[in-house]
Design a protein around this motif. Structure first.
Motif, PDB file in Angstrom:
ATOM      1  N   SER A  40      21.230 -16.061  23.887  1.00 31.18           N
ATOM      2  CA  SER A  40      22.076 -17.226  24.105  1.00 31.18           C
ATOM      3  C   SER A  40      22.879 -17.522  22.836  1.00 31.18           C
ATOM      4  CB  SER A  40      21.211 -18.432  24.454  1.00 31.18           C
ATOM      5  OG  SER A  40      21.994 -19.579  24.619  1.00 31.18           O
ATOM      6  N   GLU A  41      24.144 -17.872  23.011  1.00 27.97           N
ATOM      7  CA  GLU A  41      24.993 -18.187  21.865  1.00 27.97           C
ATOM      8  C   GLU A  41      24.690 -19.551  21.265  1.00 27.97           C
ATOM      9  OE1 GLU A  41      29.155 -17.599  22.332  1.00 27.97           O
ATOM     10  OE2 GLU A  41      28.889 -15.675  23.348  1.00 27.97           O
ATOM     11  N   SER A  42      24.143 -20.451  22.068  1.00 27.09           N
ATOM     12  CA  SER A  42      23.860 -21.792  21.576  1.00 27.09           C
ATOM     13  C   SER A  42      22.429 -22.184  21.927  1.00 27.09           C
ATOM     14  CB  SER A  42      24.848 -22.806  22.167  1.00 27.09           C
ATOM     15  OG  SER A  42      24.720 -22.822  23.572  1.00 27.09           O
ATOM     16  N   ILE A  43      21.943 -23.183  21.228  1.00 21.32           N
ATOM     17  CA  ILE A  43      20.598 -23.700  21.492  1.00 21.32           C
ATOM     18  C   ILE A  43      20.678 -24.635  22.686  1.00 21.32           C
ATOM     19  CG2 ILE A  43      18.694 -25.075  20.576  1.00 21.32           C
ATOM     20  CD1 ILE A  43      19.601 -24.200  17.769  1.00 21.32           C
ATOM     21  N   GLY A  44      19.908 -24.338  23.705  1.00 20.60           N
ATOM     22  CA  GLY A  44      19.878 -25.171  24.891  1.00 20.60           C
ATOM     23  C   GLY A  44      18.673 -26.094  24.896  1.00 20.60           C
ATOM     24  N   THR A  45      18.643 -26.957  25.868  1.00 24.33           N
ATOM     25  CA  THR A  45      17.544 -27.905  26.004  1.00 24.33           C
ATOM     26  C   THR A  45      16.209 -27.174  26.163  1.00 24.33           C
ATOM     27  OG1 THR A  45      19.038 -29.484  27.033  1.00 24.33           O
ATOM     28  CG2 THR A  45      16.694 -29.878  27.320  1.00 24.33           C
ATOM     29  N   ALA A  46      16.213 -26.092  26.938  1.00 24.76           N
ATOM     30  CA  ALA A  46      14.976 -25.335  27.146  1.00 24.76           C
ATOM     31  C   ALA A  46      14.484 -24.734  25.840  1.00 24.76           C
ATOM     32  CB  ALA A  46      15.197 -24.234  28.184  1.00 24.76           C
ATOM     33  N   HIS A  47      15.410 -24.268  24.997  1.00 24.16           N
ATOM     34  CA  HIS A  47      15.027 -23.680  23.708  1.00 24.16           C
ATOM     35  C   HIS A  47      14.425 -24.748  22.793  1.00 24.16           C
ATOM     36  CE1 HIS A  47      18.693 -21.133  24.878  1.00 24.16           C
ATOM     37  NE2 HIS A  47      17.599 -20.471  25.260  1.00 24.16           N
ATOM     38  N   LEU A  48      15.060 -25.897  22.778  1.00 26.51           N
ATOM     39  CA  LEU A  48      14.571 -26.996  21.947  1.00 26.51           C
ATOM     40  C   LEU A  48      13.219 -27.497  22.446  1.00 26.51           C
ATOM     41  CD1 LEU A  48      15.065 -28.932  19.614  1.00 26.51           C
ATOM     42  CD2 LEU A  48      16.335 -30.386  21.181  1.00 26.51           C
ATOM     43  N   THR A  49      13.074 -27.591  23.748  1.00 35.39           N
ATOM     44  CA  THR A  49      11.809 -28.040  24.328  1.00 35.39           C
ATOM     45  C   THR A  49      10.681 -27.078  23.980  1.00 35.39           C
ATOM     46  OG1 THR A  49      12.988 -29.085  26.159  1.00 35.39           O
ATOM     47  CG2 THR A  49      10.642 -28.627  26.500  1.00 35.39           C
ATOM     48  N   GLU A  50      10.968 -25.776  24.070  1.00 40.55           N
ATOM     49  CA  GLU A  50       9.949 -24.794  23.716  1.00 40.55           C
ATOM     50  C   GLU A  50       9.586 -24.888  22.235  1.00 40.55           C
ATOM     51  OE1 GLU A  50       9.119 -19.981  23.996  1.00 40.55           O
ATOM     52  OE2 GLU A  50      10.857 -20.830  25.022  1.00 40.55           O
ATOM     53  N   ALA A  51      10.588 -25.058  21.390  1.00 39.25           N
ATOM     54  CA  ALA A  51      10.342 -25.185  19.948  1.00 39.25           C
ATOM     55  C   ALA A  51       9.510 -26.425  19.648  1.00 39.25           C
ATOM     56  CB  ALA A  51      11.661 -25.236  19.185  1.00 39.25           C
ATOM     57  N   LEU A  52       9.798 -27.524  20.328  1.00 40.37           N
ATOM     58  CA  LEU A  52       9.015 -28.739  20.138  1.00 40.37           C
ATOM     59  C   LEU A  52       7.572 -28.534  20.603  1.00 40.37           C
ATOM     60  CD1 LEU A  52      11.617 -31.430  21.206  1.00 40.37           C
ATOM     61  CD2 LEU A  52      10.644 -31.121  18.922  1.00 40.37           C
ATOM     62  N   GLY A  53       7.383 -27.706  21.626  1.00 38.68           N
ATOM     63  CA  GLY A  53       6.036 -27.394  22.089  1.00 38.68           C
ATOM     64  C   GLY A  53       5.247 -26.642  21.038  1.00 38.68           C
ATOM     65  N   TYR A  54       5.913 -25.749  20.325  1.00 36.55           N
ATOM     66  CA  TYR A  54       5.244 -25.011  19.260  1.00 36.55           C
ATOM     67  C   TYR A  54       4.905 -25.907  18.081  1.00 36.55           C
ATOM     68  CZ  TYR A  54       6.413 -20.725  21.723  1.00 36.55           C
ATOM     69  OH  TYR A  54       6.512 -19.741  22.658  1.00 36.55           O
ATOM     70  N   ARG A  55       5.576 -27.033  17.986  1.00 39.03           N
ATOM     71  CA  ARG A  55       5.286 -27.984  16.908  1.00 39.03           C
ATOM     72  C   ARG A  55       3.836 -28.437  16.975  1.00 39.03           C
ATOM     73  NH1 ARG A  55       6.623 -34.000  16.900  1.00 39.03           N
ATOM     74  NH2 ARG A  55       6.492 -34.591  14.732  1.00 39.03           N
ATOM     75  N   GLY A  56       3.342 -28.667  18.191  1.00 36.59           N
ATOM     76  CA  GLY A  56       1.949 -29.062  18.371  1.00 36.59           C
ATOM     77  C   GLY A  56       0.992 -27.961  17.947  1.00 36.59           C
ATOM     78  N   LEU A  57       1.347 -26.724  18.216  1.00 37.42           N
ATOM     79  CA  LEU A  57       0.504 -25.599  17.799  1.00 37.42           C
ATOM     80  C   LEU A  57       0.443 -25.514  16.286  1.00 37.42           C
ATOM     81  CD1 LEU A  57       1.649 -22.836  20.309  1.00 37.42           C
ATOM     82  CD2 LEU A  57      -0.505 -24.085  20.313  1.00 37.42           C
ATOM     83  N   ASP A  58       1.581 -25.770  15.643  1.00 38.53           N
ATOM     84  CA  ASP A  58       1.649 -25.713  14.191  1.00 38.53           C
ATOM     85  C   ASP A  58       0.781 -26.786  13.558  1.00 38.53           C
ATOM     86  OD1 ASP A  58       2.722 -24.712  11.712  1.00 38.53           O
ATOM     87  OD2 ASP A  58       4.002 -26.486  11.636  1.00 38.53           O
ATOM     88  N   ARG A  59       0.664 -27.911  14.231  1.00 41.06           N
ATOM     89  CA  ARG A  59      -0.141 -29.023  13.713  1.00 41.06           C
ATOM     90  C   ARG A  59      -1.616 -28.878  14.059  1.00 41.06           C
ATOM     91  NH1 ARG A  59       2.988 -34.644  14.498  1.00 41.06           N
ATOM     92  NH2 ARG A  59       4.544 -34.304  12.897  1.00 41.06           N
ATOM     93  N   GLY A  60      -1.940 -27.859  14.846  1.00 40.54           N
ATOM     94  CA  GLY A  60      -3.335 -27.629  15.214  1.00 40.54           C
ATOM     95  C   GLY A  60      -3.835 -28.504  16.337  1.00 40.54           C
ATOM     96  N   SER A  61      -2.945 -29.115  17.096  1.00 39.42           N
ATOM     97  CA  SER A  61      -3.388 -30.012  18.161  1.00 39.42           C
ATOM     98  C   SER A  61      -3.705 -29.280  19.455  1.00 39.42           C
ATOM     99  CB  SER A  61      -2.330 -31.088  18.430  1.00 39.42           C
ATOM    100  OG  SER A  61      -1.130 -30.489  18.894  1.00 39.42           O
ATOM    101  N   ALA A  62      -3.313 -28.011  19.555  1.00 36.67           N
ATOM    102  CA  ALA A  62      -3.600 -27.242  20.750  1.00 36.67           C
ATOM    103  C   ALA A  62      -4.721 -26.237  20.468  1.00 36.67           C
ATOM    104  CB  ALA A  62      -2.350 -26.508  21.227  1.00 36.67           C
ATOM    105  N   ALA A  63      -5.513 -26.000  21.470  1.00 34.66           N
ATOM    106  CA  ALA A  63      -6.635 -25.057  21.279  1.00 34.66           C
ATOM    107  C   ALA A  63      -6.233 -23.652  21.620  1.00 34.66           C
ATOM    108  CB  ALA A  63      -7.814 -25.488  22.132  1.00 34.66           C
TER     109      ALA A  63
END
Length: 63
Positions: A40-63
């Protein structure tokens, strides 16, 4: 419309869309990588949503 949704997502997560904090810069870099993998040439909502989901993994909140 997608830009507004992305801004709303950043607002809910207390992030700034213009990436002034290290945290928002990291999320945008991950979203850009996801968009690149999706050819994709630009960042879409789905890309941002997925990245925000990984934020929780980075913080250790997901098992």
């Amino acid at each position: 419309m997608a830009g507004f949704q992305a801004q709303a997502g950043f607002a809910r997560m207390h992030l700034r869309a213009h990436a002034t904090t290290p945290q928002s810069c990291r999320i945008l870099r991950v979203a850009r990588s996801i968009a690149d993998l999706a050819d994709s040439e630009s960042i879409g909502t789905a890309h941002l949503t997925e990245a925000l989901g990984y934020r929780g993994l980075d913080r250790g909140s997901a098992a």
